[in-house]
Design a protein around this motif. Structure first.
Motif, PDB file in Angstrom:
ATOM      1  N   SER A   1       1.703   5.039   1.038  1.00  0.00           N
ATOM      2  CA  SER A   1       1.354   5.894   2.175  1.00  0.00           C
ATOM      3  C   SER A   1       0.516   7.082   1.723  1.00  0.00           C
ATOM      4  CB  SER A   1       2.618   6.384   2.875  1.00  0.00           C
ATOM      5  OG  SER A   1       3.390   7.176   1.995  1.00  0.00           O
TER       6      SER A   1
ATOM      7  N   LYS B   1      -4.737  10.303   8.391  1.00  0.00           N
ATOM      8  CA  LYS B   1      -3.775   9.950   9.435  1.00  0.00           C
ATOM      9  C   LYS B   1      -2.355   9.901   8.856  1.00  0.00           C
ATOM     10  CE  LYS B   1      -2.618   6.230  12.603  1.00  0.00           C
ATOM     11  NZ  LYS B   1      -2.895   4.857  12.968  1.00  0.00           N
ATOM     12  N   HIS B   2      -2.198   9.277   7.680  1.00  0.00           N
ATOM     13  CA  HIS B   2      -0.879   9.196   7.037  1.00  0.00           C
ATOM     14  C   HIS B   2      -0.377  10.589   6.652  1.00  0.00           C
ATOM     15  CE1 HIS B   2      -0.418   4.893   6.901  1.00  0.00           C
ATOM     16  NE2 HIS B   2      -1.623   4.748   6.367  1.00  0.00           N
TER      17      HIS B   2
ATOM     18  N   PHE C   1      -6.780   2.621   1.063  1.00  0.00           N
ATOM     19  CA  PHE C   1      -6.945   3.265   2.363  1.00  0.00           C
ATOM     20  C   PHE C   1      -8.265   4.025   2.416  1.00  0.00           C
ATOM     21  CE2 PHE C   1      -2.169   3.263   2.493  1.00  0.00           C
ATOM     22  CZ  PHE C   1      -2.058   2.439   3.600  1.00  0.00           C
ATOM     23  N   SER C   2      -8.865   4.026   3.581  1.00  0.00           N
ATOM     24  CA  SER C   2     -10.086   4.810   3.786  1.00  0.00           C
ATOM     25  C   SER C   2      -9.689   6.282   3.910  1.00  0.00           C
ATOM     26  CB  SER C   2     -10.791   4.353   5.059  1.00  0.00           C
ATOM     27  OG  SER C   2     -10.016   4.708   6.189  1.00  0.00           O
TER      28      SER C   2
ATOM     29  N   LYS D   1       0.857  -1.188   0.000  1.00  0.00           N
ATOM     30  CA  LYS D   1       0.000   0.000   0.000  1.00  0.00           C
ATOM     31  C   LYS D   1       0.890   1.235   0.000  1.00  0.00           C
ATOM     32  CE  LYS D   1      -4.313  -1.420   2.082  1.00  0.00           C
ATOM     33  NZ  LYS D   1      -5.287  -1.075   3.123  1.00  0.00           N
TER      34      LYS D   1
ATOM     35  N   GLY E   1      -1.938   6.851  -0.257  1.00  0.00           N
ATOM     36  CA  GLY E   1      -3.311   6.403  -0.436  1.00  0.00           C
ATOM     37  C   GLY E   1      -3.662   6.006  -1.846  1.00  0.00           C
TER      38      GLY E   1
ATOM     39  N   GLU F   1      -7.820   6.873   7.115  1.00  0.00           N
ATOM     40  CA  GLU F   1      -6.437   6.389   7.094  1.00  0.00           C
ATOM     41  C   GLU F   1      -5.538   7.313   6.273  1.00  0.00           C
ATOM     42  OE1 GLU F   1      -6.644   1.568   7.356  1.00  0.00           O
ATOM     43  OE2 GLU F   1      -7.471   2.505   5.540  1.00  0.00           O
ATOM     44  N   LYS F   2      -6.054   7.811   5.153  1.00  0.00           N
ATOM     45  CA  LYS F   2      -5.281   8.750   4.331  1.00  0.00           C
ATOM     46  C   LYS F   2      -4.944  10.004   5.133  1.00  0.00           C
ATOM     47  CE  LYS F   2      -7.288   7.513  -0.126  1.00  0.00           C
ATOM     48  NZ  LYS F   2      -8.077   8.009  -1.267  1.00  0.00           N
TER      49      LYS F   2
END
Length: 190
Positions: free
Chosen positions: A116, A146-147, A139-140, A114, A118, A143-144
């Motif tokens: 980072s 957060k990254h 990624f949701s 994956k 996204g 999550e995107k």
């Protein structure tokens, strides 16, 4: 109309070379030291020789053997194979596609990485036929985000390497300073 600067011997040599597919550039000196485009123009327009036969000249098939040799050493993604082989993106991705990843192909997908950022996950290829690992869900949005926040904070965080947020550089570029940890009293006084 025949150009007077061409000798009959030069024109005959051009007629002899033309249908064979042999390189014209090898005979430039014998053809009056003219430019390649001048020779091609004379052959097509004056001598009416038509188009040359298609040959494999200039299209050496070295990309797939190079990619295959790298995959035999160690599985990898397309970007990794580009770095390891020195080839550009077009032949690497083209040959991976032609190799038909899966049970009937020359390669198969053993995993996914994956990104980072996204984006779409990147396939990890291995040599030989086999079942492909299904692509994971992207990624949701949470999550995107957060990254993204993590990447932004890395520049301000002196412990980012220890936390695993960044990877230490492995190239030999740059300078490395070694700080002595020995503190001598006589140097402190000075």
């Amino acid at each position: 109309m025949m150009d007077s600067s061409w000798t009959p011997e030069q024109e005959q040599l051009l007629r002899d070379i033309w249908p064979t597919g042999e390189s014209i550039k090898r005979h430039i000196k014998a053809l009056g030291d003219r430019s390649y485009s001048t020779i091609m123009s004379h052959a097509k327009k004056v001598l009416k020789l038509g188009s040359r036969p298609k040959t494999a000249r200039g299209r050496v098939a070295y990309a797939w053997p190079t990619i295959k040799a790298e995959l035999e050493k160690h599985p990898g993604t397309a970007p990794e194979l580009i770095k390891r082989t020195g080839l550009s993106m077009a032949p690497v991705c083209g040959h991976l596609r032609k190799a038909n990843p899966g049970p009937d192909g020359a390669i198969h997908i053993i995993g996914w990485r994956k990104r980072s950022t996204g984006g779409k996950p990147v396939a990890i290829y291995a040599i030989g036929p086999g079942e492909n690992v299904p692509m994971p869900e992207p990624f949701s949005p949470a999550e995107k985000w957060k990254h993204r926040c993590t990447r932004r904070g890395v520049g301000r965080d002196p412990f980012a390497l220890a936390k695993g947020h960044v990877v230490a550089p492995t190239t030999g570029n740059g300078r490395v300073y070694r700080q002595s940890m020995d503190v001598r009293d006589d140097l402190e006084v000075a």
